[in-house]
Design a protein around this motif. Structure first.
Motif, PDB file in Angstrom:
ATOM      1  N   LEU A  43      38.370  46.325  48.677  1.00  0.00           N
ATOM      2  CA  LEU A  43      39.144  45.924  47.298  1.00  0.00           C
ATOM      3  C   LEU A  43      38.322  44.918  46.555  1.00  0.00           C
ATOM      4  O   LEU A  43      38.069  44.881  45.568  1.00  0.00           O
ATOM      5  CB  LEU A  43      40.494  46.058  47.396  1.00  0.00           C
ATOM      6  CG  LEU A  43      41.321  45.741  46.062  1.00  0.00           C
ATOM      7  CD1 LEU A  43      41.022  46.849  45.156  1.00  0.00           C
ATOM      8  CD2 LEU A  43      42.763  45.510  46.391  1.00  0.00           C
ATOM      9  N   ILE A  44      38.098  43.670  47.418  1.00  0.00           N
ATOM     10  CA  ILE A  44      37.368  42.394  47.036  1.00  0.00           C
ATOM     11  C   ILE A  44      35.946  42.909  46.661  1.00  0.00           C
ATOM     12  O   ILE A  44      35.772  42.331  45.497  1.00  0.00           O
ATOM     13  CB  ILE A  44      37.333  41.623  48.206  1.00  0.00           C
ATOM     14  CG1 ILE A  44      38.873  41.038  48.388  1.00  0.00           C
ATOM     15  CG2 ILE A  44      36.596  40.419  47.609  1.00  0.00           C
ATOM     16  CD1 ILE A  44      39.180  40.229  49.769  1.00  0.00           C
ATOM     17  N   ALA A  45      35.499  43.725  47.286  1.00  0.00           N
ATOM     18  CA  ALA A  45      34.176  44.038  46.922  1.00  0.00           C
ATOM     19  C   ALA A  45      33.895  44.986  45.696  1.00  0.00           C
ATOM     20  O   ALA A  45      33.106  44.774  44.762  1.00  0.00           O
ATOM     21  CB  ALA A  45      33.394  44.958  48.037  1.00  0.00           C
ATOM     22  N   LEU A  46      35.046  45.888  45.540  1.00  0.00           N
ATOM     23  CA  LEU A  46      35.179  46.681  44.166  1.00  0.00           C
ATOM     24  C   LEU A  46      35.337  46.030  43.141  1.00  0.00           C
ATOM     25  O   LEU A  46      34.591  46.026  42.060  1.00  0.00           O
ATOM     26  CB  LEU A  46      36.058  47.796  44.560  1.00  0.00           C
ATOM     27  CG  LEU A  46      36.570  48.634  43.343  1.00  0.00           C
ATOM     28  CD1 LEU A  46      35.459  49.818  43.005  1.00  0.00           C
ATOM     29  CD2 LEU A  46      37.720  49.478  43.560  1.00  0.00           C
ATOM     30  N   LEU A  47      36.237  44.776  43.413  1.00  0.00           N
ATOM     31  CA  LEU A  47      36.478  44.183  42.139  1.00  0.00           C
ATOM     32  C   LEU A  47      35.195  43.325  41.356  1.00  0.00           C
ATOM     33  O   LEU A  47      34.802  43.077  40.576  1.00  0.00           O
ATOM     34  CB  LEU A  47      37.916  43.211  42.410  1.00  0.00           C
ATOM     35  CG  LEU A  47      39.222  43.853  42.664  1.00  0.00           C
ATOM     36  CD1 LEU A  47      40.297  42.798  43.080  1.00  0.00           C
ATOM     37  CD2 LEU A  47      39.597  44.739  41.359  1.00  0.00           C
ATOM     38  N   ARG A  48      34.515  42.566  42.530  1.00  0.00           N
ATOM     39  CA  ARG A  48      33.621  41.904  42.374  1.00  0.00           C
ATOM     40  C   ARG A  48      32.398  42.648  41.672  1.00  0.00           C
ATOM     41  O   ARG A  48      31.803  41.999  40.928  1.00  0.00           O
ATOM     42  CB  ARG A  48      32.819  41.210  43.481  1.00  0.00           C
ATOM     43  CG  ARG A  48      33.757  39.977  44.180  1.00  0.00           C
ATOM     44  CD  ARG A  48      33.119  39.592  45.327  1.00  0.00           C
ATOM     45  NE  ARG A  48      34.050  38.274  45.667  1.00  0.00           N
ATOM     46  CZ  ARG A  48      33.973  37.653  46.930  1.00  0.00           C
ATOM     47  NH1 ARG A  48      33.501  38.314  47.865  1.00  0.00           N
ATOM     48  NH2 ARG A  48      34.870  36.766  47.146  1.00  0.00           N
ATOM     49  N   ASP A  49      32.222  43.887  42.269  1.00  0.00           N
ATOM     50  CA  ASP A  49      31.085  44.867  41.808  1.00  0.00           C
ATOM     51  C   ASP A  49      31.283  45.479  40.234  1.00  0.00           C
ATOM     52  O   ASP A  49      30.478  45.924  39.844  1.00  0.00           O
ATOM     53  CB  ASP A  49      30.729  45.878  42.666  1.00  0.00           C
ATOM     54  CG  ASP A  49      30.365  45.305  44.002  1.00  0.00           C
ATOM     55  OD1 ASP A  49      29.999  44.076  44.063  1.00  0.00           O
ATOM     56  OD2 ASP A  49      30.386  46.214  45.011  1.00  0.00           O
ATOM     57  N   ASN A  50      32.654  45.258  39.910  1.00  0.00           N
ATOM     58  CA  ASN A  50      33.038  46.073  38.638  1.00  0.00           C
ATOM     59  C   ASN A  50      33.930  45.147  37.782  1.00  0.00           C
ATOM     60  O   ASN A  50      34.678  45.547  37.007  1.00  0.00           O
ATOM     61  CB  ASN A  50      33.742  47.337  38.999  1.00  0.00           C
ATOM     62  CG  ASN A  50      32.930  48.449  39.690  1.00  0.00           C
ATOM     63  OD1 ASN A  50      32.058  49.054  39.153  1.00  0.00           O
ATOM     64  ND2 ASN A  50      33.241  48.292  40.962  1.00  0.00           N
ATOM     65  N   ALA A  51      33.449  43.951  38.005  1.00  0.00           N
ATOM     66  CA  ALA A  51      34.363  42.886  37.386  1.00  0.00           C
ATOM     67  C   ALA A  51      34.807  43.116  35.779  1.00  0.00           C
ATOM     68  O   ALA A  51      35.750  42.996  35.373  1.00  0.00           O
ATOM     69  CB  ALA A  51      33.522  41.459  37.384  1.00  0.00           C
ATOM     70  N   GLU A  59      41.938  34.962  44.942  1.00  0.00           N
ATOM     71  CA  GLU A  59      41.040  34.211  44.133  1.00  0.00           C
ATOM     72  C   GLU A  59      40.205  35.304  43.188  1.00  0.00           C
ATOM     73  O   GLU A  59      40.029  35.086  42.107  1.00  0.00           O
ATOM     74  CB  GLU A  59      40.163  33.222  45.352  1.00  0.00           C
ATOM     75  CG  GLU A  59      40.929  32.316  45.693  1.00  0.00           C
ATOM     76  CD  GLU A  59      40.016  31.383  46.709  1.00  0.00           C
ATOM     77  OE1 GLU A  59      38.761  31.978  46.917  1.00  0.00           O
ATOM     78  OE2 GLU A  59      40.507  30.490  47.432  1.00  0.00           O
ATOM     79  N   VAL A  60      39.756  36.331  43.882  1.00  0.00           N
ATOM     80  CA  VAL A  60      39.152  37.374  43.067  1.00  0.00           C
ATOM     81  C   VAL A  60      40.018  37.703  41.878  1.00  0.00           C
ATOM     82  O   VAL A  60      39.357  37.983  40.852  1.00  0.00           O
ATOM     83  CB  VAL A  60      38.505  38.523  43.975  1.00  0.00           C
ATOM     84  CG1 VAL A  60      38.020  39.601  43.060  1.00  0.00           C
ATOM     85  CG2 VAL A  60      37.487  37.819  45.068  1.00  0.00           C
ATOM     86  N   MET A  61      41.189  38.023  42.210  1.00  0.00           N
ATOM     87  CA  MET A  61      42.139  38.757  41.335  1.00  0.00           C
ATOM     88  C   MET A  61      42.410  37.366  40.018  1.00  0.00           C
ATOM     89  O   MET A  61      42.371  37.779  39.095  1.00  0.00           O
ATOM     90  CB  MET A  61      43.336  39.085  41.861  1.00  0.00           C
ATOM     91  CG  MET A  61      43.243  40.471  42.590  1.00  0.00           C
ATOM     92  SD  MET A  61      44.687  40.837  43.589  1.00  0.00           S
ATOM     93  CE  MET A  61      46.121  40.714  42.664  1.00  0.00           C
ATOM     94  N   GLY A  62      42.470  36.448  40.631  1.00  0.00           N
ATOM     95  CA  GLY A  62      42.740  35.486  39.557  1.00  0.00           C
ATOM     96  C   GLY A  62      41.610  35.310  38.610  1.00  0.00           C
ATOM     97  O   GLY A  62      41.603  34.988  37.323  1.00  0.00           O
ATOM     98  N   ARG A  63      40.190  35.406  39.118  1.00  0.00           N
ATOM     99  CA  ARG A  63      38.944  35.098  38.277  1.00  0.00           C
ATOM    100  C   ARG A  63      39.225  36.270  37.117  1.00  0.00           C
ATOM    101  O   ARG A  63      38.291  35.925  36.176  1.00  0.00           O
ATOM    102  CB  ARG A  63      37.764  35.014  39.008  1.00  0.00           C
ATOM    103  CG  ARG A  63      37.673  33.777  39.803  1.00  0.00           C
ATOM    104  CD  ARG A  63      35.983  33.592  40.149  1.00  0.00           C
ATOM    105  NE  ARG A  63      35.797  34.429  41.406  1.00  0.00           N
ATOM    106  CZ  ARG A  63      35.900  34.109  42.654  1.00  0.00           C
ATOM    107  NH1 ARG A  63      36.484  32.669  42.688  1.00  0.00           N
ATOM    108  NH2 ARG A  63      35.797  34.706  43.509  1.00  0.00           N
ATOM    109  N   LEU A  64      39.736  37.666  37.507  1.00  0.00           N
ATOM    110  CA  LEU A  64      39.558  38.523  36.382  1.00  0.00           C
ATOM    111  C   LEU A  64      41.093  38.604  35.856  1.00  0.00           C
ATOM    112  O   LEU A  64      41.429  39.742  35.220  1.00  0.00           O
ATOM    113  CB  LEU A  64      39.547  39.888  37.463  1.00  0.00           C
ATOM    114  CG  LEU A  64      38.531  39.982  38.236  1.00  0.00           C
ATOM    115  CD1 LEU A  64      38.481  41.283  39.289  1.00  0.00           C
ATOM    116  CD2 LEU A  64      37.310  40.458  37.181  1.00  0.00           C
ATOM    117  N   ASN A  65      41.672  37.537  35.641  1.00  0.00           N
ATOM    118  CA  ASN A  65      42.807  37.123  35.049  1.00  0.00           C
ATOM    119  C   ASN A  65      43.944  38.169  34.989  1.00  0.00           C
ATOM    120  O   ASN A  65      44.492  38.876  34.218  1.00  0.00           O
ATOM    121  CB  ASN A  65      42.337  37.267  33.334  1.00  0.00           C
ATOM    122  CG  ASN A  65      41.893  36.056  32.928  1.00  0.00           C
ATOM    123  OD1 ASN A  65      42.157  34.904  33.132  1.00  0.00           O
ATOM    124  ND2 ASN A  65      40.451  36.268  32.437  1.00  0.00           N
TER     125      ASN A  65
END
Length: 311
Positions: free
Chosen positions: A124-132, A169-175
């Motif tokens: 999931l972390i990878a998916l969010l980072r790759d498709n921000a 942290e990843v979710m936070g960067r994506l508001n």
């Protein structure tokens, strides 16, 4: 003369109605008053306001455990207690009436063609980072400050693995947007406001999503925490016999079958955890109370907020 049974619950009234109707059909001399509230409100109604209800059900196992532990629940008869597996009850004061996975929801139609579904939090972390750009401002999760269930799920996540902090942290960067309730997150997915919702009650997803919504329900394989909806007869009840009668019905084979059909809430079944080892039940034990300690809770929420509030 009809007697009125008063129920206080976090369950949406639409999901409880079929159970209420079946119970009243069997008990024509009874009527039923149903009050729906948040898990924090449910706890306060009994703990602080001493409100007179005959049965209290909630998705926040820790708050229910606190009521039982603090002497706010009456002892239940042996047949009701023994209808539960031993991991789904606490002494003779608190019993589970349903178990349900806490799931990840993903609007697959919003993703690039052929994107593999995440099977774990690492995926999931990878998916969010790759498709921000797709996820920016379109992720929902519980606000643990106001949602008792949301707080419980997060503390259980953190108990199982450190991955929740990286994910935060990843979710936070994506508001990421914070919600009070599963229903609101599901509505956001259905109307296209959200692309993903993290830690949603599985039964609500099953009950409200249709194939046309294009939303995939994912049970992460690293672990899927499994909530127990619990019930107690509060010490404030003026007619505990009615609370016990309704509880007995909810735990009967008929009640469990109606619950499964109407709500998508899986009946209590220890076999599920043997056949699907990624499902991890949140156990009904006093360990649940650790995070309710004011300092521990404050520290945990501060850590979560810091992870989510990325500059």
């Amino acid at each position: 003369a009809t007697r009125e049974i008063a129920i206080l619950s976090t369950t949406d009234i639409a999901l409880f109605s079929p159970l209420a109707e079946a119970f009243l059909a069997r008990n024509p001399t009874l009527s039923l008053r149903y009050v729906q509230a948040t898990s924090q409100q449910v706890h306060a109604a009994i703990d602080t306001e001493r409100a007179a209800f005959d049965l209290v059900t909630s998705s926040a196992m820790d708050l229910q455990m606190k009521l039982a532990n603090d002497g706010f629940s009456l002892p239940l008869p042996a047949d009701v207690i023994n209808a539960s597996p031993d991991w789904a009850r606490w002494r003779d004061r608190l019993v589970a009436i349903a178990q349900e996975p806490v799931v990840l929801l993903l609007a697959t139609s919003a993703l690039p063609e052929g994107t593999p579904l995440p099977r774990s939090r690492r995926d999931l972390i990878a998916l969010l980072r790759d498709n921000a750009p797709i996820f920016e401002g379109r992720i929902g999760t519980y606000n643990p400050v106001i949602s008792g269930a949301g707080f419980l799920f997060l503390t259980q996540d953190a108990r199982m693995s450190d991955s929740i902090w990286r994910l935060a942290e990843v979710m936070g960067r994506l508001n990421t947007r914070l919600f009070c309730c599963s229903g609101d997150m599901i509505a956001g997915l259905r109307n296209g406001d959200l692309v993903m919702a993290y830690n949603v009650l599985g039964s609500y997803a099953v009950a409200r999503l249709t194939p046309e919504d294009g939303v995939q329900v994912i049970l992460p394989e690293d672990f899927t925490i499994t909530l127990q909806r619990t019930a107690l007869v509060p010490s404030t009840s003026t007619q505990p016999d009615l609370g016990i009668a309704l509880l007995r019905f909810l735990m009967s084979p008929e009640g469990q079958a109606i619950q499964a059909q109407a709500t998508g809430q899986p009946p209590l079944d220890a076999e599920t955890f043997r056949t699907q080892p990624h499902l991890r039940p949140i156990r009904l034990d006093p360990g649940l109370l650790a995070h309710l300690d004011t300092m521990t809770r404050t520290r945990f929420l501060a850590e979560w907020t810091a992870a989510l509030d990325q500059p």
